[in-house]
Design an enzyme around this catalytic site. Sequence first.
Site, PDB file in Angstrom:
ATOM      1  N   TRP A  86     102.005  51.221  21.275  1.00  0.00           N
ATOM      2  CA  TRP A  86     101.426  50.148  22.032  1.00  0.00           C
ATOM      3  C   TRP A  86     100.518  49.313  21.287  1.00  0.00           C
ATOM      4  O   TRP A  86     100.595  47.996  21.198  1.00  0.00           O
ATOM      5  CB  TRP A  86     100.189  50.867  23.071  1.00  0.00           C
ATOM      6  CG  TRP A  86     101.058  51.086  24.373  1.00  0.00           C
ATOM      7  CD1 TRP A  86     101.574  52.201  24.884  1.00  0.00           C
ATOM      8  CD2 TRP A  86     101.006  50.096  25.482  1.00  0.00           C
ATOM      9  NE1 TRP A  86     102.423  51.721  26.166  1.00  0.00           N
ATOM     10  CE2 TRP A  86     101.944  50.707  26.237  1.00  0.00           C
ATOM     11  CE3 TRP A  86     100.964  48.548  25.479  1.00  0.00           C
ATOM     12  CZ2 TRP A  86     102.372  50.004  27.521  1.00  0.00           C
ATOM     13  CZ3 TRP A  86     101.273  48.039  26.722  1.00  0.00           C
ATOM     14  CH2 TRP A  86     101.908  48.588  27.539  1.00  0.00           C
ATOM     15  N   ASN A 131     113.522  53.730  24.363  1.00  0.00           N
ATOM     16  CA  ASN A 131     112.499  53.124  23.474  1.00  0.00           C
ATOM     17  C   ASN A 131     112.563  51.646  23.255  1.00  0.00           C
ATOM     18  O   ASN A 131     111.571  50.987  23.342  1.00  0.00           O
ATOM     19  CB  ASN A 131     112.640  53.745  21.979  1.00  0.00           C
ATOM     20  CG  ASN A 131     111.615  53.303  21.083  1.00  0.00           C
ATOM     21  OD1 ASN A 131     110.505  53.388  21.276  1.00  0.00           O
ATOM     22  ND2 ASN A 131     111.903  52.601  20.010  1.00  0.00           N
ATOM     23  N   TRP A 137     108.642  58.062  11.648  1.00  0.00           N
ATOM     24  CA  TRP A 137     107.661  57.162  12.517  1.00  0.00           C
ATOM     25  C   TRP A 137     106.561  58.089  13.161  1.00  0.00           C
ATOM     26  O   TRP A 137     105.468  57.625  13.133  1.00  0.00           O
ATOM     27  CB  TRP A 137     108.277  56.026  13.503  1.00  0.00           C
ATOM     28  CG  TRP A 137     108.812  54.713  13.126  1.00  0.00           C
ATOM     29  CD1 TRP A 137     109.974  54.363  12.707  1.00  0.00           C
ATOM     30  CD2 TRP A 137     107.742  53.764  12.865  1.00  0.00           C
ATOM     31  NE1 TRP A 137     109.752  52.933  12.570  1.00  0.00           N
ATOM     32  CE2 TRP A 137     108.518  52.657  12.496  1.00  0.00           C
ATOM     33  CE3 TRP A 137     106.556  53.608  13.086  1.00  0.00           C
ATOM     34  CZ2 TRP A 137     107.944  51.542  12.253  1.00  0.00           C
ATOM     35  CZ3 TRP A 137     105.855  52.298  12.678  1.00  0.00           C
ATOM     36  CH2 TRP A 137     106.698  51.210  12.255  1.00  0.00           C
ATOM     37  N   TRP A 197      91.090  39.176  26.964  1.00  0.00           N
ATOM     38  CA  TRP A 197      92.078  39.439  28.069  1.00  0.00           C
ATOM     39  C   TRP A 197      92.058  39.047  29.437  1.00  0.00           C
ATOM     40  O   TRP A 197      90.970  38.722  29.760  1.00  0.00           O
ATOM     41  CB  TRP A 197      92.290  41.027  28.180  1.00  0.00           C
ATOM     42  CG  TRP A 197      92.379  41.760  26.693  1.00  0.00           C
ATOM     43  CD1 TRP A 197      91.480  42.385  26.149  1.00  0.00           C
ATOM     44  CD2 TRP A 197      93.522  41.708  25.756  1.00  0.00           C
ATOM     45  NE1 TRP A 197      91.688  42.962  25.101  1.00  0.00           N
ATOM     46  CE2 TRP A 197      93.251  42.446  24.767  1.00  0.00           C
ATOM     47  CE3 TRP A 197      94.751  41.157  25.770  1.00  0.00           C
ATOM     48  CZ2 TRP A 197      94.012  42.646  23.604  1.00  0.00           C
ATOM     49  CZ3 TRP A 197      95.697  41.577  24.613  1.00  0.00           C
ATOM     50  CH2 TRP A 197      95.184  42.174  23.706  1.00  0.00           C
ATOM     51  N   GLU A 222     112.927  57.266  12.646  1.00  0.00           N
ATOM     52  CA  GLU A 222     112.081  57.734  13.812  1.00  0.00           C
ATOM     53  C   GLU A 222     111.377  58.650  13.779  1.00  0.00           C
ATOM     54  O   GLU A 222     110.200  58.840  14.345  1.00  0.00           O
ATOM     55  CB  GLU A 222     113.312  57.570  14.968  1.00  0.00           C
ATOM     56  CG  GLU A 222     113.782  56.507  15.320  1.00  0.00           C
ATOM     57  CD  GLU A 222     113.121  55.197  15.936  1.00  0.00           C
ATOM     58  OE1 GLU A 222     112.051  55.355  16.478  1.00  0.00           O
ATOM     59  OE2 GLU A 222     113.071  54.190  15.082  1.00  0.00           O
ATOM     60  N   TRP A 232      95.857  45.819  25.996  1.00  0.00           N
ATOM     61  CA  TRP A 232      97.049  46.837  25.948  1.00  0.00           C
ATOM     62  C   TRP A 232      96.585  48.326  26.318  1.00  0.00           C
ATOM     63  O   TRP A 232      97.389  49.238  26.383  1.00  0.00           O
ATOM     64  CB  TRP A 232      97.357  46.893  24.322  1.00  0.00           C
ATOM     65  CG  TRP A 232      96.145  47.176  23.260  1.00  0.00           C
ATOM     66  CD1 TRP A 232      95.479  46.141  22.972  1.00  0.00           C
ATOM     67  CD2 TRP A 232      95.719  48.527  23.018  1.00  0.00           C
ATOM     68  NE1 TRP A 232      94.463  46.855  21.901  1.00  0.00           N
ATOM     69  CE2 TRP A 232      94.547  48.063  22.159  1.00  0.00           C
ATOM     70  CE3 TRP A 232      96.173  49.705  23.047  1.00  0.00           C
ATOM     71  CZ2 TRP A 232      93.929  49.228  21.370  1.00  0.00           C
ATOM     72  CZ3 TRP A 232      95.621  50.547  22.560  1.00  0.00           C
ATOM     73  CH2 TRP A 232      94.465  50.525  21.429  1.00  0.00           C
TER      74      TRP A 232
END
Length: 499
Positions: free
Chosen positions: A406, A365, A301, A330, A298, A383
Site C-alpha cells: 500500500w 498482485n 520483496w 486526503w 518476489e 491509503w
Amino acid sequence: MNSKSQSTISAVNHALLWLRADLRVTDNTALNYAIASGLPVIAVYIVTPMQWYQHHISGRQIDLIERRLHVVKQQLNDINIPLLVVECHDFSTVPATIATLCQQHQISAVYCNRQHPWNEKQRDFAVEQALIAQDRQWHCVDDYCVLPPGSVLTQQQKMYKVFTPYRNAWLKQFLSYNYQPVTNSDKVTFSQHCLNLLEGKSKVNGDIQTFNYSKQDSLLWPVDESAIQQRLQMFCETKAEYYQQQRDFPAIDGTSCLSPYLAIGALSARQCLAALMEALPQCVEINKQNGAFVWLSEVIWREFYNHLLDSYGRLSKHQPFQLYTHHVRWLENSDHLHAWQQGKTGFPIVDAAMRQLATTGWMHNRLRMISASFLVKDMLCDWRIGEQWFMQQLIDGELASNNGGWQWAASTGTDAQPYFRVFNPTTQSERFDPNGEFIRQWVPELQYVPDKYIHSPSLWSGFGDVDYPLPIVDHKQMRLLAIDSYKQAKTCYDSQREA
C-alpha cells in the site's frame, strides 16, 4: 492417577513450543531447538480474538488457521508432541497465560520463532520478562525470513531503503551460504507421561474448539501437507519458468498462489527457494531476468518489507515511511469509498479486482497495485483506509507485505519512483486484460459489452441497457489533483523543516 505417579510427573521438566505464524512441523526452527533441548516437548497455540479484531485479520485467514491447526496437531502427535490450544483476550493477557502454563506443566524453557511487527515484539518482551521472573529460559529464534532482519545492511550498517540494491546485497549473502530448509529429528524421545500430565487438564487431546471469531469459508485453500507441497512443486516445475511473461495477466493462472500458506507459516520461504532452486537452478542468475528469477525477486520483496518493518517501528503504527506525506490532504467521500469496496466504481478492472477479493479473499498482485493506486491517486483517499480494508478481506493478509504494498502504491513508502507515478486504470486494463476475459468473469453485467468497449463501457452506445455505474471520477482530473496534493505536502514539510 495415584499420588506417587503424579509426583514423578511433576518433577519432570518440559520444553514449551509456542506456535504463532509458523504452523508447520517441517522446517520449523523453534521446533528443532525445542527437540534438541532433550526435554519432552509440549506445543501451544494461543487464540487471541480481540487482538485479531484490532489487527483487522480477515475471517478467512482465521478459518484457514483453524483448519491448519488440525493438521499440525496430527503431525505433532506423530512425533509424540501434544498440542494445547488456549484462548486469551488479547496480547496483554498472553504473558500471564504463558507463565501459568509453565507452572502447571513444569515448563523450564519456552521456544518460539520471532515475529517482526511492533505489537508482537512488545508482547514477546513482556513474556520474556515474566519468564525471567520465574527463572525460566526464553528462546526466540529467527525463522520467518530466509535472512533475518538486520543481516542485510548497507556499508554504513543501515537498512536499505530501495529494493534493487537490497536485492543485490540479499542475493550476494544468500549465495555465500548454503541456506537450506532445516529438518526435524527423525525420532523424538518422548515419554507417555507428558500426555498423561495434560490429559483431563486441557483440550489438547480432544478436538480443537471453534475459534470465537467471525469467520468466512477458506475451503478454496487445502491445508493438508501433501496438497501444499504439491502446489509448490507444481509451480516450480511447470509455471515458474514462464512467470515473468504470465504473472501480470489475471485471466491466466500464472502465479503460485502460495501467499496464504506463507502468511500463516504453513510453508516457509526457505522451502519455496529450495524447491525453486532444485527445479530451476538458473533462477539466481540476475542478468538473465528469467521467470524463475522474477519469482525469486518476489520472495525477496517479502524479505525486504519484513526487514523494513523490523527496522522502522512506525510502519506498524499507521505511519508513512515518507514523513512529508503526513501533510497530504486526503478527500473524504463515503459514497466513493463504498463504491470502491463493493466493486462499483465504473472502472471495470478495478471492480473485477475488488469483487474477486470480496468473493475469494484473494486478489491477483497486478490488480492489488491497480486497485490501490485507484483508491489513493484517483479518489485521493487515505491509503490507510485501503490497507485496513485489504487486511479485513485477504486470506493472505500479512502486515509487512500489505503495508509495504500500500505504501508503494501510495508513494508514501521506500519506492524510488516519485509521487507523480499514477496508474491509469483503463490503460492498465487494456494491457493486462486485453480481451476483458477477467473482467467478464467477475463483472458479469458486462459480458455482452463488445471487446472494443469492455475497458470503458460507458462509451458504448448500448451502455444504457447495462446495469453498471458510470465512472465515479475523471481519471485525468484526479491525476492532476493528486500530483498537486503531494507537491503541496512536500512543500509544506520542507518549509517546516527549514523554519
